[in-house]
Design a protein around this motif. Structure first.
Motif, short mmCIF file in Angstrom:
data_model
loop_
_atom_site.label_atom_id
_atom_site.label_comp_id
_atom_site.label_asym_id
_atom_site.label_seq_id
_atom_site.Cartn_x
_atom_site.Cartn_y
_atom_site.Cartn_z
N SER A 17 30.94 -13.78 -2.54
CA SER A 17 29.51 -13.77 -2.13
C SER A 17 28.83 -12.54 -2.03
N ALA A 18 29.52 -11.45 -2.61
CA ALA A 18 28.85 -9.84 -2.23
C ALA A 18 29.48 -9.06 -3.72
N TYR A 19 28.83 -8.17 -3.89
CA TYR A 19 29.25 -7.23 -5.11
C TYR A 19 29.31 -5.80 -4.53
N LYS A 20 30.08 -5.03 -5.26
CA LYS A 20 30.25 -3.56 -4.88
C LYS A 20 29.72 -2.62 -5.97
N LEU A 21 28.74 -1.60 -5.82
CA LEU A 21 28.31 -0.88 -6.82
C LEU A 21 28.57 0.49 -6.59
N LEU A 22 29.31 1.07 -7.38
CA LEU A 22 29.69 2.56 -7.20
C LEU A 22 28.67 3.45 -8.06
N VAL A 23 28.21 4.24 -7.53
CA VAL A 23 26.89 5.06 -7.97
C VAL A 23 27.52 6.62 -8.29
#
Length: 195
Positions: free
Chosen positions: A124-130
């Motif tokens: 129910s979530a995502y990780k976004l590497l910037v």
């Protein structure tokens, strides 16, 4: 004495002119931060479209979005294009931008992992590497860029959780995550967005 005073005034005046003349242009970093904001909104929009079309957050990444036809028409896949890599190593770089993005799901996590407190959000979530290190304007004020982007775009706009010391993708026994060997000024941070 008048010569000495006038010399000091001349030197001080020259230093003031020199420092104000070569001060970094804030309009350049403001423009780049506006681009960052629109990229955050666009990526979250891609994820929302993926969810609404029946996609599962437990397997989300940019290759999955590309294969499902969700990415914009001017974003292509392949060597030298905007989407590169396979599966969870896939990254996205928008046209005319040096900022690289990597999207992975939040997975079930074992208790030895630094991300253990997000295990309940698996699926129910995502990780976004910037990764901003290829953008010289943002990196000229790296601490400010990371802090501002993380606070304003990740936490306030997307209601996410910021991890400023996260840095690189680490596949661990099918439990994709990011390493925690970064700093507050290295040009990398992770935003965890809950849906």
């Amino acid at each position: 004495m008048p010569y000495f005073v006038s010399s000091i005034i001349a030197i001080v005046s020259a230093m003031i002119i020199l420092f104000t003349r070569y001060e970094a242009d804030d309009s350049a970093i403001t423009g780049e931060l506006e681009k960052m904001k629109s990229m955050f909104i666009t990526i979250d929009g891609f994820v929302n479209t993926y969810i609404q079309s029946g996609g599962d957050l437990s397997s989300i990444n940019f290759e999955e979005l590309y294969n499902n036809g969700i990415l914009l028409g001017n974003i292509e896949k392949g060597t030298g294009k905007e989407v590169e890599g396979t599966n969870y190593t896939s990254t996205l770089t928008f046209p005319k931008s040096g900022v690289k993005w990597q999207l992975i799901p939040v997975r079930d996590i074992n208790s030895n992992d630094a991300n253990a407190d997000f295990g309940d959000s698996a699926g129910s979530a995502y990780k976004l590497l910037v990764d901003m290190h290829n953008n010289s304007t943002l990196m000229s004020k790296a601490i400010f860029s990371e802090s501002f982007s993380g606070r304003e775009f990740c936490e306030k706009m997307l209601l996410g959780t910021l991890q400023r010391n996260a840095k690189t993708y680490v596949p661990i026994e099918n439990k994709e995550t990011f390493s925690f060997d970064g700093t507050d000024s290295d040009g990398y941070f992770v935003c965890i967005v809950f849906k």
